[in-house]
Scaffold this motif. Structure first.
Motif, short mmCIF file in Angstrom:
data_model
loop_
_atom_site.label_atom_id
_atom_site.label_comp_id
_atom_site.label_asym_id
_atom_site.label_seq_id
_atom_site.Cartn_x
_atom_site.Cartn_y
_atom_site.Cartn_z
N PHE A 158 -4.28 -2.44 7.90
CA PHE A 158 -3.14 -2.01 7.53
C PHE A 158 -1.86 -3.51 9.12
O PHE A 158 -2.04 -2.93 9.64
N ILE A 182 1.39 5.19 1.03
CA ILE A 182 1.15 5.86 1.64
C ILE A 182 0.38 7.48 1.36
O ILE A 182 1.45 7.94 0.39
N ASN A 234 6.94 -2.02 6.61
CA ASN A 234 7.06 -2.23 4.80
C ASN A 234 7.07 -3.46 4.94
O ASN A 234 7.17 -4.90 4.91
N SER A 270 -7.68 3.43 5.53
CA SER A 270 -6.97 4.71 6.31
C SER A 270 -6.63 3.78 7.87
O SER A 270 -7.76 3.09 7.81
N VAL A 273 3.96 0.32 2.94
CA VAL A 273 3.01 -0.56 3.76
C VAL A 273 2.24 -1.33 3.84
O VAL A 273 1.87 -1.58 2.28
N ALA A 317 -3.48 5.26 3.03
CA ALA A 317 -3.12 4.64 1.89
C ALA A 317 -4.01 4.18 0.67
O ALA A 317 -4.99 4.40 1.07
N LEU A 341 4.34 1.22 11.23
CA LEU A 341 3.88 0.36 10.78
C LEU A 341 5.07 -1.40 9.77
O LEU A 341 5.71 -0.37 10.42
N GLY A 370 0.56 -1.17 -0.32
CA GLY A 370 0.11 -0.22 0.06
C GLY A 370 0.74 1.90 0.53
O GLY A 370 2.13 1.48 0.75
N LEU A 382 -3.18 -7.12 12.18
CA LEU A 382 -4.01 -6.17 11.04
C LEU A 382 -5.11 -6.04 11.78
O LEU A 382 -6.18 -6.00 11.78
N GLY A 417 -7.64 -1.52 11.38
CA GLY A 417 -7.93 -0.92 10.10
C GLY A 417 -9.13 0.07 10.33
O GLY A 417 -10.27 -0.60 11.38
N VAL A 465 -0.69 -4.24 3.17
CA VAL A 465 -2.19 -4.09 4.02
C VAL A 465 -1.88 -5.15 3.93
O VAL A 465 -2.43 -6.26 2.88
#
Length: 324
Positions: A189, A153, A285, A272, A302, A264, A283, A151, A180, A182, A304
């Motif tokens: 995320f 940003i 990567n 978000s 990142v 993102a 977060l 994802g 996870l 969100g 997701v």
């Protein structure tokens, strides 16, 4: 979570008692044993106990298959000749109760747990302590795959003060692992565990500072609101490569803190998350490295997770829904 049961057919209470003690200490969910042993077994520890006389069905014919499907409670199935099709039929057609498959090998256990992707609700096994432990590890620490995507940003914006949720688990986590979370049930995320040392605070490898109280948390096939979590709830720990494992909440802390909105985009979807605005909140990567919310910038990538269905009480349903 899948269940593991002890299947004890011995007529000797001394033998049954030793196997029960091993199963309780290892963490089995229940036991299937002779009805006249149940009162004695209840004194050894807390676990579900059911009589073998009314629960074990040997599946040899279509009539046996129908009996298993119509049973409304826990049913333990033994297949005289191990065949996938009868178990598939029962898993697909049984509407009430649990399907527990009696197995004699690790290979049969794996097959029973994954039949029709959903699999049986659990397995029933017997054996010495080491054998029972191997089956337990297979069922309870089974690695499941979660598909994570990149994802990008698109927005970072400090907000005012609000309530955020810290999840302390009964499991230690490692760099690259987290949960996870969100604002959309279909866009979450990977929020990193606090497993890295910081200049300001010691690591808390059992903790994920997960986000604002309104957010969703992915827990297996379901979602939960962060605000609803409590000690004993099942959660899912996810690694940057998609491997996942189960754990349980040991404690939840909801505290008022300054917050930050991060938005993102991934595969044409937008999502978000609102996190505490602090350098220890991170977060993950695509390479598994942690990125602090104090350092993240538009354009950074990142990890997701994208889910495609709507949710009703945390369960995926096929209906129209729009979340922003």
């Amino acid at each position: 979570m899948k269940e593991i049961w002890l299947l004890v057919e011995s007529e000797s209470w001394d033998e049954v008692k030793e196997m029960l003690k091993d199963a309780i200490e290892i963490g089995f969910d229940g036991a299937v044993l002779r009805e006249d042993f149940i009162k004695k077994a209840e004194k050894l520890g807390r676990m579900q106990l059911i009589p073998i006389e009314r629960s074990l069905i040997s599946v040899k014919s279509a009539e046996d298959q129908t009996k298993a499907i119509e049973s409304g409670d826990v049913v333990v199935l033994r297949f005289e000749d191990w065949k996938v099709i009868p178990l598939e039929n029962i898993v697909a057609m049984k509407k009430h109760g649990k399907v527990i498959a009696a197995v004699d090998s690790i290979e049969d256990a794996k097959l029973a747990l994954t039949t029709l992707e959903k699999g049986a609700d659990g397995i029933a096994v017997s054996g010495d302590r080491e054998t029972l432990r191997k089956y337990y590890e297979l069922v309870k620490n089974r690695i499941e795959s979660v598909k994570l995507v990149k994802g990008k940003i698109t927005e970072i914006r400090p907000l005012g003060v609000g309530e955020r949720v810290c999840i302390d688990t009964v499991t230690l986590m490692f760099p690259g692992e987290g949960m996870l979370v969100g604002n959309r049930s279909g866009f979450m995320f990977l929020v990193a565990s606090e497993s890295e040392e910081s200049e300001y605070v010691s690591s808390r490898p059992f903790r994920v500072n997960a986000g604002s109280v309104n957010a969703y948390l992915k827990a297996g096939d379901k979602t939960k609101y962060l605000a609803e979590l409590k000690a004993g709830d099942e959660v899912e720990i996810v690694r940057y490569d998609g491997n996942a494992r189960k754990s349980f909440v040991g404690r939840v802390k909801i505290e008022r803190r300054p917050l930050i909105l991060i938005r993102a985009e991934a595969e044409g979807e937008e999502g978000s998350i609102i996190l505490q605005n602090a350098e220890t909140i991170k977060l993950v990567n695509p390479s598994g490295k942690h990125i602090s919310v104090s350092e993240i910038r538009p354009g950074d990538e990142v990890l997701v997770w994208l889910g495609r269905g709507a949710r009703h009480f945390g369960v995926e349903v096929d209906e129209f829904i729009l979340e922003r």
